[in-house]
Enzyme design. Structure first.
Site, PDB file in Angstrom:
ATOM      1  N   ASP A  61       0.853  -1.193   0.000  1.00  0.00           N
ATOM      2  CA  ASP A  61       0.000   0.000   0.000  1.00  0.00           C
ATOM      3  C   ASP A  61       0.888   1.241   0.000  1.00  0.00           C
ATOM      4  O   ASP A  61       1.912   1.299   0.677  1.00  0.00           O
ATOM      5  CB  ASP A  61      -0.917  -0.003   1.228  1.00  0.00           C
ATOM      6  CG  ASP A  61      -2.056   1.001   1.095  1.00  0.00           C
ATOM      7  OD1 ASP A  61      -3.201   0.562   0.940  1.00  0.00           O
ATOM      8  OD2 ASP A  61      -1.777   2.221   1.135  1.00  0.00           O
ATOM      9  N   ILE A  62       0.482   2.242  -0.771  1.00  0.00           N
ATOM     10  CA  ILE A  62       1.277   3.471  -0.904  1.00  0.00           C
ATOM     11  C   ILE A  62       1.293   4.286   0.397  1.00  0.00           C
ATOM     12  O   ILE A  62       2.202   5.083   0.616  1.00  0.00           O
ATOM     13  CB  ILE A  62       0.736   4.318  -2.084  1.00  0.00           C
ATOM     14  CG1 ILE A  62       1.807   5.254  -2.614  1.00  0.00           C
ATOM     15  CG2 ILE A  62      -0.533   5.071  -1.706  1.00  0.00           C
ATOM     16  CD1 ILE A  62       1.440   5.869  -3.958  1.00  0.00           C
ATOM     17  N   ASN A 122     -12.890  -3.284   2.327  1.00  0.00           N
ATOM     18  CA  ASN A 122     -13.863  -2.197   2.423  1.00  0.00           C
ATOM     19  C   ASN A 122     -14.775  -2.246   1.212  1.00  0.00           C
ATOM     20  O   ASN A 122     -14.306  -2.398   0.080  1.00  0.00           O
ATOM     21  CB  ASN A 122     -13.140  -0.849   2.476  1.00  0.00           C
ATOM     22  CG  ASN A 122     -12.334  -0.668   3.746  1.00  0.00           C
ATOM     23  OD1 ASN A 122     -12.764  -1.086   4.806  1.00  0.00           O
ATOM     24  ND2 ASN A 122     -11.165  -0.072   3.629  1.00  0.00           N
ATOM     25  N   GLU A 144     -12.415   3.311  -1.435  1.00  0.00           N
ATOM     26  CA  GLU A 144     -12.050   4.471  -2.277  1.00  0.00           C
ATOM     27  C   GLU A 144     -11.625   4.074  -3.687  1.00  0.00           C
ATOM     28  O   GLU A 144     -11.732   4.889  -4.593  1.00  0.00           O
ATOM     29  CB  GLU A 144     -10.943   5.264  -1.590  1.00  0.00           C
ATOM     30  CG  GLU A 144     -11.407   5.831  -0.249  1.00  0.00           C
ATOM     31  CD  GLU A 144     -10.632   7.033   0.206  1.00  0.00           C
ATOM     32  OE1 GLU A 144      -9.447   7.133  -0.148  1.00  0.00           O
ATOM     33  OE2 GLU A 144     -11.215   7.860   0.934  1.00  0.00           O
ATOM     34  N   VAL A 145     -11.112   2.859  -3.853  1.00  0.00           N
ATOM     35  CA  VAL A 145     -10.670   2.427  -5.186  1.00  0.00           C
ATOM     36  C   VAL A 145     -11.649   1.373  -5.709  1.00  0.00           C
ATOM     37  O   VAL A 145     -11.867   0.349  -5.048  1.00  0.00           O
ATOM     38  CB  VAL A 145      -9.239   1.862  -5.138  1.00  0.00           C
ATOM     39  CG1 VAL A 145      -8.808   1.383  -6.519  1.00  0.00           C
ATOM     40  CG2 VAL A 145      -8.259   2.899  -4.605  1.00  0.00           C
ATOM     41  N   HIS A 163     -10.028  -5.021  -3.607  1.00  0.00           N
ATOM     42  CA  HIS A 163      -8.715  -5.212  -2.975  1.00  0.00           C
ATOM     43  C   HIS A 163      -8.942  -5.675  -1.550  1.00  0.00           C
ATOM     44  O   HIS A 163      -9.829  -5.172  -0.858  1.00  0.00           O
ATOM     45  CB  HIS A 163      -7.870  -3.943  -3.010  1.00  0.00           C
ATOM     46  CG  HIS A 163      -8.596  -2.704  -2.588  1.00  0.00           C
ATOM     47  ND1 HIS A 163      -9.513  -2.063  -3.400  1.00  0.00           N
ATOM     48  CD2 HIS A 163      -8.558  -1.989  -1.438  1.00  0.00           C
ATOM     49  CE1 HIS A 163      -9.992  -1.007  -2.772  1.00  0.00           C
ATOM     50  NE2 HIS A 163      -9.438  -0.954  -1.571  1.00  0.00           N
ATOM     51  N   HIS A 179      -7.029  -5.746   1.994  1.00  0.00           N
ATOM     52  CA  HIS A 179      -5.900  -5.234   2.757  1.00  0.00           C
ATOM     53  C   HIS A 179      -5.372  -6.367   3.641  1.00  0.00           C
ATOM     54  O   HIS A 179      -6.162  -7.036   4.329  1.00  0.00           O
ATOM     55  CB  HIS A 179      -6.322  -4.096   3.688  1.00  0.00           C
ATOM     56  CG  HIS A 179      -6.843  -2.864   3.001  1.00  0.00           C
ATOM     57  ND1 HIS A 179      -6.116  -1.711   2.868  1.00  0.00           N
ATOM     58  CD2 HIS A 179      -8.050  -2.609   2.418  1.00  0.00           C
ATOM     59  CE1 HIS A 179      -6.832  -0.792   2.241  1.00  0.00           C
ATOM     60  NE2 HIS A 179      -8.017  -1.311   1.961  1.00  0.00           N
TER      61      HIS A 179
END
Ligand code: 5GP
Length: 125
Positions: A39-40, A97, A105-106, A110, A112
Site C-alpha cells: 500500500d502506498i 472495504n 475508495e478504489v 482489494h 488489505h
C-alpha cells in the site's frame, strides 16, 4: 472519496492501471489470478493489497460474478502472501472495504493484509 460499489467497472481506476503497469507499484507476488503490492500509505508495519486480475468493482461484485477458479485462485493468493510475509505465526488481519459505509475508495476489489505488530481494536471508535 468513498465510491458507490454498485457502479459498473471503470477500467481507468488506479488499480486497473497498476495491473497494466501504467503506474508503478512495489509488487510482492503475482500469479494467474492475483497481484499483491505494498500500500502506498501503509497503516501498519506490513500493509499489502491483494487484488484479483479480473475486473471486479468490489467484494460484492466478485462474490456474485467471479468463477469458482477465480475465487479459489484469489483466496489462495491472499493466503500465500500472508505465509510468504511470515505473518501466520504472529497473526494478521484482512479487510475488504465495500461501498460508502465501508470506506472503499478504489473501485477494483482489494483485500488489505495488515500485520507486523498488534493491530488494536477491530474498528475505530
Ligand atoms: P480502500 O479505502 O479503497 O479500501 O483502500 C484503498 C487503498 O489503496 C488505500 O489504503 C490507499 O493508500 C491505497 N492506494 C491508493 N492509491 C494507490 C496507489 O497508487 N498505489 C498503491 N500501492 N496504493 C494505493
Amino acid at each position: 472519496m468513498p465510491i458507490d460499489a454498485t457502479l459498473p467497472y471503470d477500467d481507468q481506476n488506479i488499480f486497473a492501471r497498476l495491473l497494466r503497469d501504467e503506474i508503478p507499484s512495489r509488487r510482492v507476488y503475482e500469479d494467474d489470478w492475483a497481484v499483491a503490492f505494498h500500500d502506498i500509505a501503509p497503516a501498519a508495519p506490513v500493509h499489502i493489497l491483494v487484488i484479483p486480475r479480473g475486473s471486479y468493482v468490489s467484494w460484492d461484485d466478485f462474490s456474485a460474478r467471479a468463477s469458482a477458479d477465480e475465487i479459489a485462485g484469489f483466496v489462495r493468493a491472499v493466503g500465500h502472501v500472508a505465509r510468504a510475509q511470515g505473518l501466520v505465526e504472529p497473526g494478521y488481519r484482512l479487510l475488504a472495504n465495500t461501498g460508502p459505509h465501508g470506506g472503499q475508495e478504489v473501485p477494483h476489489l482489494h483485500v488489505h493484509l495488515f500485520g507486523g505488530a498488534p493491530l488494536g481494536m477491530m474498528l475505530a471508535r
